[in-house]
Design a protein around this motif. Structure first.
Motif, PDB file in Angstrom:
ATOM      1  N   PHE A  46      -5.682   9.679 -15.092  1.00 29.27           N
ATOM      2  CA  PHE A  46      -4.407   9.063 -14.260  1.00 29.27           C
ATOM      3  C   PHE A  46      -4.757   8.208 -12.877  1.00 29.27           C
ATOM      4  N   SER A  47      -5.529   7.797 -13.018  1.00 28.84           N
ATOM      5  CA  SER A  47      -6.943   6.952 -11.206  1.00 28.84           C
ATOM      6  C   SER A  47      -6.628   5.249 -12.182  1.00 28.84           C
ATOM      7  N   PHE A  48      -6.103   5.001 -10.988  1.00 22.15           N
ATOM      8  CA  PHE A  48      -6.359   3.433 -11.516  1.00 22.15           C
ATOM      9  C   PHE A  48      -6.172   2.935 -13.127  1.00 22.15           C
ATOM     10  N   ARG A  49      -5.035   2.901 -13.360  1.00 22.87           N
ATOM     11  CA  ARG A  49      -4.411   2.791 -14.855  1.00 22.87           C
ATOM     12  C   ARG A  49      -4.407   1.517 -14.257  1.00 22.87           C
ATOM     13  N   GLU A  50      -3.864   0.657 -13.460  1.00 15.81           N
ATOM     14  CA  GLU A  50      -3.315  -0.515 -14.002  1.00 15.81           C
ATOM     15  C   GLU A  50      -4.595  -1.663 -14.385  1.00 15.81           C
ATOM     16  N   MET A  58     -15.086   6.305 -12.049  1.00 15.64           N
ATOM     17  CA  MET A  58     -16.024   6.695 -11.649  1.00 15.64           C
ATOM     18  C   MET A  58     -15.728   8.131 -10.514  1.00 15.64           C
ATOM     19  N   VAL A  59     -16.103   7.150  -8.974  1.00 18.80           N
ATOM     20  CA  VAL A  59     -15.579   7.305  -8.390  1.00 18.80           C
ATOM     21  C   VAL A  59     -14.603   8.385  -7.766  1.00 18.80           C
TER      22      VAL A  59
END
Length: 123
Positions: A46-50, A58-59
């Motif tokens: 769900f992180s940085f999907r766009e 990874m971070v």
């Protein structure tokens, strides 16, 4: 010591190593594995999907994983499952997590390169 003596001692050793509440400990271990194991996967998904930037993903995954390991370590010390201090327990768990993450990352990279080399995976 004879084999019969070891066989007679083994149930007592097992009970001592897992504790008197075997089923409760097993259930809690399973629930914590499912919950804390799902956190990094959800963070990655769900992180940085766009942006779909794998470095940012990874971070985010590393940060969430580290926080999950810290909570698990604190819970382990608070539940008196170890005689080690908070600092020593957290250091051990985090360093083990780092080694596992690096090994998993490079194993994945190596397998990806092998699959690309043989034409199974296209970049």
């Amino acid at each position: 010591m004879q084999i019969q003596d070891l066989h007679k001692e083994s149930p007592a050793r097992f009970q001592q190593s897992v504790g008197p509440r075997f089923w409760i400990n097993g259930f809690l271990a399973m629930i914590s594995f499912l919950f804390f194991g799902a956190l990094p996967v959800l963070a990655f998904g769900f992180s940085f999907r766009e942006l779909n930037d794998h470095d940012y993903k990874m971070v985010a995954t590393v940060v969430v994983s580290t926080i999950a390991i810290i909570f698990l370590g604190c819970g382990k010390v608070a539940a008196k499952m170890t005689d080690l201090s908070y600092r020593r327990t957290l250091t051990t768990l985090i360093s083990t997590g780092i080694v596992a993450a690096v090994a998993g990352f490079y194993t994945g990279e190596y397998i990806s390169k092998l699959l690309e080399k043989y034409g199974i995976l296209d970049e």
